[in-house]
Design a protein around this motif. Structure first.
Motif, PDB file in Angstrom:
ATOM      1  N   LYS A  45     -16.079   2.245   7.541  1.00 35.05           N
ATOM      2  CA  LYS A  45     -15.225   1.067   7.418  1.00 35.05           C
ATOM      3  C   LYS A  45     -13.989   1.345   6.567  1.00 35.05           C
ATOM      4  CE  LYS A  45     -18.630  -2.660   7.963  1.00 35.05           C
ATOM      5  NZ  LYS A  45     -19.270  -3.815   7.279  1.00 35.05           N
ATOM      6  N   ALA A  46     -12.939   0.547   6.852  1.00 37.98           N
ATOM      7  CA  ALA A  46     -11.746   0.498   6.012  1.00 37.98           C
ATOM      8  C   ALA A  46     -11.641  -0.902   5.425  1.00 37.98           C
ATOM      9  CB  ALA A  46     -10.497   0.826   6.821  1.00 37.98           C
ATOM     10  N   TYR A  47     -11.116  -0.987   4.198  1.00 42.40           N
ATOM     11  CA  TYR A  47     -11.050  -2.252   3.459  1.00 42.40           C
ATOM     12  C   TYR A  47      -9.646  -2.447   2.894  1.00 42.40           C
ATOM     13  CZ  TYR A  47     -16.086  -1.382   3.451  1.00 42.40           C
ATOM     14  OH  TYR A  47     -17.382  -1.103   3.824  1.00 42.40           O
ATOM     15  N   LYS A  48      -9.244  -3.717   2.745  1.00 45.11           N
ATOM     16  CA  LYS A  48      -8.014  -4.035   2.041  1.00 45.11           C
ATOM     17  C   LYS A  48      -8.363  -4.536   0.652  1.00 45.11           C
ATOM     18  CE  LYS A  48      -4.382  -4.980   5.391  1.00 45.11           C
ATOM     19  NZ  LYS A  48      -3.583  -6.012   6.084  1.00 45.11           N
ATOM     20  N   ASP A  49      -7.721  -3.938  -0.362  1.00 49.45           N
ATOM     21  CA  ASP A  49      -7.968  -4.399  -1.716  1.00 49.45           C
ATOM     22  C   ASP A  49      -7.050  -5.571  -2.055  1.00 49.45           C
ATOM     23  OD1 ASP A  49      -5.462  -3.336  -2.427  1.00 49.45           O
ATOM     24  OD2 ASP A  49      -6.317  -1.466  -3.197  1.00 49.45           O
ATOM     25  N   SER A  50      -7.137  -6.063  -3.283  1.00 48.66           N
ATOM     26  CA  SER A  50      -6.385  -7.257  -3.676  1.00 48.66           C
ATOM     27  C   SER A  50      -4.877  -7.041  -3.652  1.00 48.66           C
ATOM     28  CB  SER A  50      -6.818  -7.701  -5.074  1.00 48.66           C
ATOM     29  OG  SER A  50      -6.567  -6.666  -6.022  1.00 48.66           O
ATOM     30  N   LYS A  51      -4.434  -5.777  -3.670  1.00 43.11           N
ATOM     31  CA  LYS A  51      -3.006  -5.466  -3.623  1.00 43.11           C
ATOM     32  C   LYS A  51      -2.514  -5.214  -2.200  1.00 43.11           C
ATOM     33  CE  LYS A  51      -3.151  -3.337  -8.228  1.00 43.11           C
ATOM     34  NZ  LYS A  51      -2.945  -2.071  -8.998  1.00 43.11           N
ATOM     35  N   GLY A  52      -3.415  -5.328  -1.219  1.00 36.53           N
ATOM     36  CA  GLY A  52      -3.050  -5.082   0.165  1.00 36.53           C
ATOM     37  C   GLY A  52      -3.120  -3.633   0.581  1.00 36.53           C
TER      38      GLY A  52
ATOM     39  N   TRP B 287      -4.627  -5.240  11.376  1.00 33.96           N
ATOM     40  CA  TRP B 287      -5.855  -5.785  11.963  1.00 33.96           C
ATOM     41  C   TRP B 287      -6.948  -6.000  10.914  1.00 33.96           C
ATOM     42  CZ3 TRP B 287      -7.124  -7.252  16.977  1.00 33.96           C
ATOM     43  CH2 TRP B 287      -6.154  -7.021  17.944  1.00 33.96           C
ATOM     44  N   ILE B 288      -6.762  -5.483   9.718  1.00 38.99           N
ATOM     45  CA  ILE B 288      -7.782  -5.639   8.673  1.00 38.99           C
ATOM     46  C   ILE B 288      -7.589  -6.975   7.985  1.00 38.99           C
ATOM     47  CG2 ILE B 288      -8.885  -4.602   6.663  1.00 38.99           C
ATOM     48  CD1 ILE B 288      -7.451  -1.988   7.321  1.00 38.99           C
TER      49      ILE B 288
ATOM     50  N   ARG C 164     -11.914 -11.404   1.336  1.00 32.32           N
ATOM     51  CA  ARG C 164     -13.047 -10.648   0.769  1.00 32.32           C
ATOM     52  C   ARG C 164     -14.231 -10.732   1.723  1.00 32.32           C
ATOM     53  NH1 ARG C 164     -16.642  -8.231  -2.174  1.00 32.32           N
ATOM     54  NH2 ARG C 164     -16.326  -7.970  -4.421  1.00 32.32           N
ATOM     55  N   GLY C 165     -14.891  -9.611   1.942  1.00 34.26           N
ATOM     56  CA  GLY C 165     -16.037  -9.561   2.837  1.00 34.26           C
ATOM     57  C   GLY C 165     -15.699  -9.077   4.233  1.00 34.26           C
ATOM     58  N   TYR C 166     -14.398  -9.042   4.559  1.00 32.57           N
ATOM     59  CA  TYR C 166     -13.985  -8.568   5.873  1.00 32.57           C
ATOM     60  C   TYR C 166     -13.561  -7.100   5.787  1.00 32.57           C
ATOM     61  CZ  TYR C 166     -14.079 -13.373   7.561  1.00 32.57           C
ATOM     62  OH  TYR C 166     -14.493 -14.630   7.921  1.00 32.57           O
ATOM     63  N   SER C 167     -13.566  -6.430   6.927  1.00 33.58           N
ATOM     64  CA  SER C 167     -13.236  -5.005   6.948  1.00 33.58           C
ATOM     65  C   SER C 167     -12.884  -4.585   8.366  1.00 33.58           C
ATOM     66  CB  SER C 167     -14.418  -4.176   6.422  1.00 33.58           C
ATOM     67  OG  SER C 167     -15.585  -4.423   7.189  1.00 33.58           O
ATOM     68  N   LEU C 168     -12.555  -3.318   8.507  1.00 34.21           N
ATOM     69  CA  LEU C 168     -12.269  -2.734   9.817  1.00 34.21           C
ATOM     70  C   LEU C 168     -13.341  -1.695  10.096  1.00 34.21           C
ATOM     71  CD1 LEU C 168     -10.151  -2.661  12.149  1.00 34.21           C
ATOM     72  CD2 LEU C 168      -9.081  -0.741  10.944  1.00 34.21           C
ATOM     73  N   TYR C 169     -14.169  -1.956  11.104  1.00 30.66           N
ATOM     74  CA  TYR C 169     -15.224  -1.018  11.474  1.00 30.66           C
ATOM     75  C   TYR C 169     -14.619   0.103  12.311  1.00 30.66           C
ATOM     76  CZ  TYR C 169     -19.676   0.827  13.097  1.00 30.66           C
ATOM     77  OH  TYR C 169     -20.731   1.657  13.365  1.00 30.66           O
TER      78      TYR C 169
ATOM     79  N   GLY D 279     -11.907  -1.689  -4.102  1.00 33.15           N
ATOM     80  CA  GLY D 279     -11.042  -1.169  -5.138  1.00 33.15           C
ATOM     81  C   GLY D 279     -11.018  -1.970  -6.419  1.00 33.15           C
ATOM     82  N   GLU D 280     -12.013  -2.840  -6.607  1.00 40.34           N
ATOM     83  CA  GLU D 280     -12.068  -3.628  -7.844  1.00 40.34           C
ATOM     84  C   GLU D 280     -12.534  -2.764  -9.015  1.00 40.34           C
ATOM     85  OE1 GLU D 280     -13.258  -7.607  -5.259  1.00 40.34           O
ATOM     86  OE2 GLU D 280     -14.685  -6.767  -6.687  1.00 40.34           O
ATOM     87  N   VAL D 281     -13.283  -1.720  -8.705  1.00 42.01           N
ATOM     88  CA  VAL D 281     -13.689  -0.719  -9.683  1.00 42.01           C
ATOM     89  C   VAL D 281     -13.237   0.631  -9.152  1.00 42.01           C
ATOM     90  CG1 VAL D 281     -15.649   0.428 -10.776  1.00 42.01           C
ATOM     91  CG2 VAL D 281     -15.678  -2.055 -10.485  1.00 42.01           C
ATOM     92  N   GLU D 282     -12.424   1.341  -9.907  1.00 42.27           N
ATOM     93  CA  GLU D 282     -11.951   2.646  -9.448  1.00 42.27           C
ATOM     94  C   GLU D 282     -13.112   3.645  -9.428  1.00 42.27           C
ATOM     95  OE1 GLU D 282      -9.196   3.658  -8.115  1.00 42.27           O
ATOM     96  OE2 GLU D 282      -8.355   1.630  -8.232  1.00 42.27           O
ATOM     97  N   HIS D 283     -13.221   4.349  -8.317  1.00 39.71           N
ATOM     98  CA  HIS D 283     -14.361   5.242  -8.118  1.00 39.71           C
ATOM     99  C   HIS D 283     -13.974   6.279  -7.071  1.00 39.71           C
ATOM    100  CE1 HIS D 283     -18.477   6.573  -7.285  1.00 39.71           C
ATOM    101  NE2 HIS D 283     -18.874   5.895  -8.348  1.00 39.71           N
ATOM    102  N   PRO D 284     -14.415   7.509  -7.190  1.00 41.26           N
ATOM    103  CA  PRO D 284     -14.057   8.546  -6.208  1.00 41.26           C
ATOM    104  C   PRO D 284     -14.588   8.286  -4.800  1.00 41.26           C
ATOM    105  CG  PRO D 284     -15.671   9.388  -7.779  1.00 41.26           C
ATOM    106  CD  PRO D 284     -15.188   8.085  -8.326  1.00 41.26           C
ATOM    107  N   TRP D 285     -15.551   7.402  -4.644  1.00 45.12           N
ATOM    108  CA  TRP D 285     -16.020   7.070  -3.301  1.00 45.12           C
ATOM    109  C   TRP D 285     -14.987   6.279  -2.519  1.00 45.12           C
ATOM    110  CZ3 TRP D 285     -21.615   5.064  -4.692  1.00 45.12           C
ATOM    111  CH2 TRP D 285     -22.427   6.164  -5.042  1.00 45.12           C
TER     112      TRP D 285
END
Length: 418
Positions: free
Chosen positions: A127-134, A179-180, A184-189, A407-413
């Motif tokens: 999945k791909a996600y959009k964080d609070s900054k877009g 398309w993303i 919150r809770g939505y994503s691109l599969y 991206g609310e918590v920075e992490h290498p994943w």
């Protein structure tokens, strides 16, 4: 529950596989008289032939007729697809050809194409996600690519440079990033797929293949909050077995599981709990990995999931849950176990009042809480938190993983796309 608030640790990337045509690898293994059960990862270390997959020469053709986007609330998993897709042909002579990003379109295949007859097909789900900054983020794409390479090698399809493929996927995601959904809770599969395309009814390693990627915007698995499910413990059908291919993400593993799922549904259960052997070892739940929480005699809590012995898929979410538990749970109060557990053990813990929780894990739902397991027509009740449809560990893991994904918590994943 005793959770630690320790800061995230850096997790090393999983070692990738070299880009090698699997047909050549298998022939080479026969010539060298490798052991009968030589692992796919061993095979994938042989010398490559032809051009390796490269992201340097991507060809991009944008659609002239963009699709109309559905409101996020109308999205159904896997029913709506973005404007573009990736196609990358391969053949045994030339290796990987030019990667193309094209308008979403049908594939044209000969009726004799080997994928139709002998199931030369594997895929991934990410999945791909959009964080609070877009900004757009991928979650642990290296794990998906590593697993796809190992799966491809197992069924004689070509392997690839997974860093190059991640870059190609990133270009597709960036092109269709509108398309993303931002909610919150939505994503691109994202569905990378590799198929054998040789048109022949002869059984052998395909001499041509197609690697392609399609994408679908999706909403939260539980739009109104967690909904705990009931399972039917299933031993009349076997999902996977040792030294088989149940640990590979093959399309051929999924169709045989549909009939038992329908049979379980006809009796009021949402999914199967797959058992193996006379001992009734717990393997997977539906198409997800399975987790259990037991209270031990010394008062410690044990988080249990099946070991990677070939009978379960090496889930990315499973690995993430184990990594977070080992990092953040209080080590004085928790034991994290990858071991075999039986349905009898679960029933005995339930009787003793020491069954604390059970849940499944996977890309689509992250976690899926369980409230009941039927075994030999007898219900095993699984505790939930008062007034909630989930146990505390599933709830905590869903929160921690979502914080990383968005991206609310920075992490290498979480891989930020530039």
């Amino acid at each position: 529950m005793a959770f630690s608030n320790s800061r995230p640790l850096l997790f090393s990337a999983v070692r990738g596989l070299s880009a090698s045509p699997a047909s050549y690898l298998v022939r080479r293994s026969w010539q060298q008289r490798l052991p009968k059960f030589c692992s796919a990862s061993t095979l994938a270390q042989a010398e490559p032939e032809g051009a390796q997959l490269s992201a340097a020469n991507i060809s991009i053709e944008k659609t002239a007729a963009p699709k109309e986007k559905l409101p996020p609330s109308k999205l159904v998993f896997g029913h709506t697809f973005t404007d573009h897709m990736v196609q990358i042909p391969w053949n045994a002579t030339d290796g990987w050809l030019t990667p193309k990003i094209l308008p979403y379109q049908n594939l044209s295949l000969d009726p004799a194409t080997c994928v139709f007859h002998y199931a030369f097909e594997c895929f991934e789900g990410m999945k791909a996600y959009k964080d609070s900054k877009g900004s757009v983020r991928l979650f642990r794409p290296d794990k998906n690519m590593d697993r796809m390479n190992r799966t491809a090698a197992r069924i004689c399809l070509p392997t690839f440079d997974h860093e190059a493929f991640i870059k190609i996927i990133a270009e597709l995601v960036k092109l269709d990033s509108d398309w993303i959904p931002s909610e919150r809770g939505y994503s691109l599969y994202i569905r990378p797929t590799l198929i054998g395309t040789q048109a022949s009814l002869g059984v052998g390693p395909p001499q041509s293949a197609l690697l392609y990627v399609i994408m679908s915007p999706v909403g939260p698995y539980y739009p109104t909050g967690f909904k705990a499910v009931k399972l039917e413990a299933t031993d009349y059908a076997i999902r996977a077995w040792p030294k088989g291919v149940g640990d590979r993400k093959l399309g051929a593993n999924y169709a045989p599981a549909i009939l038992p799922q329908q049979m379980a549904a006809s009796r009021g259960y949402q999914q199967n709990l797959w058992l193996f052997g006379d001992e009734g070892y717990i393997t997977e739940v539906g198409t997800m990995n399975m987790f259990l929480v037991f209270k031990q005699p010394d008062g410690k809590l044990e988080l249990v999931t099946a070991p990677l012995d070939g009978t379960i898929l090496e889930g990315v979410t499973r690995d993430s849950i184990l990594g977070l538990a080992r990092e953040r749970f209080d080590k004085d109060k928790w034991v994290i176990s990858e071991r075999k557990a039986t349905i009898r053990e679960v029933a005995d813990h339930a009787t003793a009042g020491t069954l604390v929780e059970a849940f499944g894990s996977g890309t689509a739902a992250v976690v899926s809480p369980i409230k009941e397991i039927s075994w030999r027509d007898q219900p095993i009740s699984v505790p939930l938190q008062p007034g909630k449809e989930t146990g505390p560990v599933a709830e905590q893991m869903a929160k921690w993983i979502a914080e990383i994904q968005y991206g609310e918590v920075e992490h290498p994943w979480s891989v930020l796309l530039e």
